[in-house]
Design an enzyme around this catalytic site. Structure first.
Site, PDB file in Angstrom:
ATOM      1  N   GLY A 193      51.155  40.743  57.802  1.00 16.45           N
ATOM      2  CA  GLY A 193      52.376  41.317  58.351  1.00 16.45           C
ATOM      3  C   GLY A 193      52.103  42.179  59.559  1.00 16.45           C
ATOM      4  O   GLY A 193      51.806  41.698  60.649  1.00 16.45           O
ATOM      5  N   GLY A 194      52.143  43.506  59.375  1.00 20.09           N
ATOM      6  CA  GLY A 194      51.902  44.420  60.483  1.00 20.09           C
ATOM      7  C   GLY A 194      50.445  44.786  60.671  1.00 20.09           C
ATOM      8  O   GLY A 194      50.086  45.390  61.687  1.00 20.09           O
ATOM      9  N   SER A 265      54.296  48.539  60.857  1.00 19.94           N
ATOM     10  CA  SER A 265      54.355  47.884  59.543  1.00 19.94           C
ATOM     11  C   SER A 265      55.618  47.037  59.431  1.00 19.94           C
ATOM     12  O   SER A 265      56.641  47.309  60.069  1.00 19.94           O
ATOM     13  CB  SER A 265      54.317  48.923  58.422  1.00 19.94           C
ATOM     14  OG  SER A 265      55.376  49.860  58.550  1.00 19.94           O
ATOM     15  N   GLY A 329      52.302  34.819  46.583  1.00 23.24           N
ATOM     16  CA  GLY A 329      53.125  34.036  47.487  1.00 23.24           C
ATOM     17  C   GLY A 329      53.433  34.805  48.754  1.00 23.24           C
ATOM     18  O   GLY A 329      52.809  35.833  49.049  1.00 23.24           O
ATOM     19  N   TYR A 533      48.369  63.846  49.297  1.00 22.43           N
ATOM     20  CA  TYR A 533      47.468  63.191  50.250  1.00 22.43           C
ATOM     21  C   TYR A 533      46.217  64.047  50.412  1.00 22.43           C
ATOM     22  O   TYR A 533      46.309  65.273  50.537  1.00 22.43           O
ATOM     23  CB  TYR A 533      48.128  63.123  51.620  1.00 22.43           C
ATOM     24  CG  TYR A 533      48.562  61.773  52.106  1.00 22.43           C
ATOM     25  CD1 TYR A 533      47.703  60.966  52.853  1.00 22.43           C
ATOM     26  CD2 TYR A 533      49.840  61.310  51.864  1.00 22.43           C
ATOM     27  CE1 TYR A 533      48.115  59.748  53.350  1.00 22.43           C
ATOM     28  CE2 TYR A 533      50.270  60.092  52.355  1.00 22.43           C
ATOM     29  CZ  TYR A 533      49.403  59.308  53.094  1.00 22.43           C
ATOM     30  OH  TYR A 533      49.823  58.104  53.577  1.00 22.43           O
TER      31      TYR A 533
END
Length: 623
Positions: A193-194, A265, A329, A533
């Site tokens: 994707g990104g 993204s 998939g 984080y």
């Protein structure tokens, strides 16, 4: 208004009143998104983001970003005090650095391993008229994500297996054809994707003997329709968050999903990793936004018929697609909830005496159910790191800042060396924002905090979009730095933060590291807990096999986080970097259930990306 449904899939007989997003669907489907087919024309191969954007260190500690893409982050001047702090912590003098080595703009093609090609598959692509490439740069760009280890391996050409071919579908139908052909020819597909994953989620198995195809969804970048009455939007999975939000903004809407990686993204990536955004308090996480998914598997298309707000019809198979990370998939289309743009957006920031007090504040915010759209709390170390990119001050500005610190200490009893810093974003109707802001400000006072202003709040919120660029300049300076996240119940937040930091410090000392930092921030606030984080960095000068050392310490930190009641990931996903913890996190029975689903949807292991669990665990698992 008539009921003609422009831009919907052929064969749909559903009737509802719609306001279609496009005047001419076919013409708009030919337009491209912000990410070109040749990613290397716009993006770096050796780090985060745009080629024209990087952090530069000039003489006497002046830092600046080389493009105007981030207007709130301009030229910054490292003060003498910050200079001394950096020297003490990281062993680097930013006033003296010069001629910092940087990777070349383009990778050296001779370092790429050649492709293994299947002639039957290539003939099939030609027949289907689907664009593909075997070019070395195209393959190299899709061989890694954005984890520090990925970038270091890319810079050192240590990636031993590249995809053999890159293919660019334009539609759901193209993906169906590609998957059917791959199944027929026994080809491996890795959806791409990104490319912003930080879990080595697109790394090719070096022992794979079959041809590997990177299925790049970047050209599937269109909004198919926007339903203004039912507040939903249907998009192709390759559209980036930035493109989606810009187009929705013009129509007066937003999804509200705002991850740090928004510029690059993709919606498909959000779904496949169970992503979370900075404004989840108001808009929800990705699982709260998803209404419908089209999912192409090796045995057929998985999707539900109803697009109603909720359905009680047995197991919700959307939940199997969410977090599947390319192993089952390809996500081709996603229907998401949208909201009208907020009437008002207000930034704010607050300072607390220490991190513990700040955590108590965020917990109380959750208990009183008064969360703003976004609320983040930084510990003192991360607050100090943020000062590195502080905007350059005039002489008068420096004096004012010093006076503010004196006032903080004298009036609020807040010490610069201990304080924590919180950033908030309020969104909604004007009266709603005003009421919520007053409630938050009263709570700030209760915990001995003070306001640090809207400008610092906006800057602190938007600064996260440049963290990747800061990681890259650290690598250029010989420092290893990366982040990892977890979520944990409220009663264990402080213990987890303290213990993880202690473990990192102990492991670093044992391995002979002299210049390092570990800091944390609370990034998402829930009724039952929080996302935390951690950022860990060390000066790698003189450290043998520094990447291995980093990963060993990070692994111990993750072990400690789990021991303290945390988990392996809040929103980054598993990929290949975290799969060893999965059986412990979800139970062997759940691994067996996943394996059964994998064998049902992908009996020939076409989607052999090796994320989530090890192949051996899939083979050996029994229900």
């Amino acid at each position: 208004m008539d009921s003609e449904l422009h831009g919907l899939n052929a064969g749909s007989d559903r009737e509802c009143e719609r306001l279609d997003y496009f005047d001419d669907v076919e013409n708009n489907r030919k337009s491209s998104g912000s990410i070109p087919l040749k990613r290397q024309e716009l993006l770096k191969w050796h780090g985060w983001g745009y080629k024209d954007t990087k952090v530069i260190v000039t003489q006497r500690g002046k830092l600046f970003i080389t493009s105007n893409r981030y207007p709130l982050v301009k030229i910054s001047q490292v003060s003498q005090k910050v200079r001394e702090w950096i020297q003490q912590v990281w062993g680097i003098d930013l006033y003296e650095v010069e001629n910092i080595p940087e990777p070349p703009e383009n990778p050296e093609i001779s370092n790429f391993p050649g492709p293994f090609l299947d002639s039957e598959f290539l003939d099939g692509l030609l027949t289907l008229q689907i664009v593909y490439s075997t070019d070395g740069e195209d393959r190299f760009f899709r061989s890694h994500g954005q984890a520090m280890s990925d970038i270091m391996n890319a810079r050192q050409y240590q990636i031993t297996r590249l995809p053999d071919l890159v293919v660019w579908p334009n539609s759901h139908e193209d993906v169906v054809k590609i998957v059917d052909l791959s199944n027929k020819c026994n080809i491996v597909i890795i959806p791409f994707g990104g490319g912003t994953n930080v879990t080595s989620a697109v790394t090719c198995n070096p022992n794979e003997t079959r041809m590997i195809v990177s299925l790049d969804t970047s050209q599937m970048n269109q909004i198919l329709w926007l339903d203004k009455r039912n507040l939903t939007v249907c998009v192709q999975s390759g559209i980036t968050g930035q493109d989606l939000e810009e187009q929705l903004f013009r129509e007066g809407f937003t999804t509200g999903h705002d991850p740090d990686s928004l510029e690059f993204s993709s919606v498909g990536g959000w779904v496949s990793t169970r992503a979370s955004g900075m404004k989840k308090n108001r808009y929800g996480n990705i699982e709260d936004l998803v209404v419908h998914i089209r999912f192409v598997t090796a045995v057929g298309v998985l999707e539900k018929e109803s697009r109603g707000p909720r359905i009680s019809c047995g197991i919700d198979f959307n939940q199997i697609i969410l977090g599947s990370e390319g192993t089952l998939g390809v996500i081709t289309e996603v229907c998401l909830k949208v909201r009208h743009l907020p009437q008002l957006q207000v930034y704010a920031s607050f300072v607390f005496p220490d991190f513990e007090t700040g955590v108590k504040f965020t917990h109380d915010v959750a208990m009183k159910n008064i969360q703003p759209a976004s609320l983040r709390l930084m510990d003192n170390m991360q607050f100090r790191m943020g000062l590195i990119m502080k905007e350059e001050q005039t002489f008068i500005g420096e004096i004012v800042d010093k006076l503010k610190l004196i006032a903080l200490s004298a009036i609020a009893n807040i010490n610069e060396d201990e304080m924590s810093f919180a950033v908030a974003v309020f969104e909604g109707f004007k009266d709603e924002v005003a009421i919520n802001k007053v409630k938050i400000e009263k709570l700030v006072v209760k915990y001995g905090g003070v306001s640090a202003g809207a400008k610092n709040g906006e800057r602190g919120y938007l600064l996260t979009s440049t963290i990747g660029y800061m990681r890259d300049i650290c690598l250029n300076l010989g420092m290893l730095s990366d982040s990892f996240e977890t979520s944990v119940p409220w009663d264990r937040v402080l213990q987890l933060c303290q213990n993880v930091k202690s473990v990192v410090a102990e492991e670093s000392k044992e391995k002979g590291l002299k210049h390092l930092s570990v800091c944390c921030r609370v990034t998402q606030v829930y009724d039952t807990g929080a996302c935390v984080y951690f950022y860990f960095a060390f000066n790698a000068a003189g450290v043998v096999d520094a990447l291995r050392v980093y990963e060993q310490i990070e692994s111990r930190a993750r072990d400690e986080a789990i021991a303290c009641g945390g988990n392996i990931s809040h929103h980054h996903g598993v990929g290949q970097k975290r799969r060893k913890w999965v059986p412990r996190q979800i139970s062997p029975t759940a691994v067996g259930l996943y394996s059964a689903i994998k064998k049902t949807l992908d009996p020939n292991n076409v989607f052999a990306v090796q994320n989530i669990v090890l192949p051996a665990e899939i083979t050996s698992s029994k229900l």
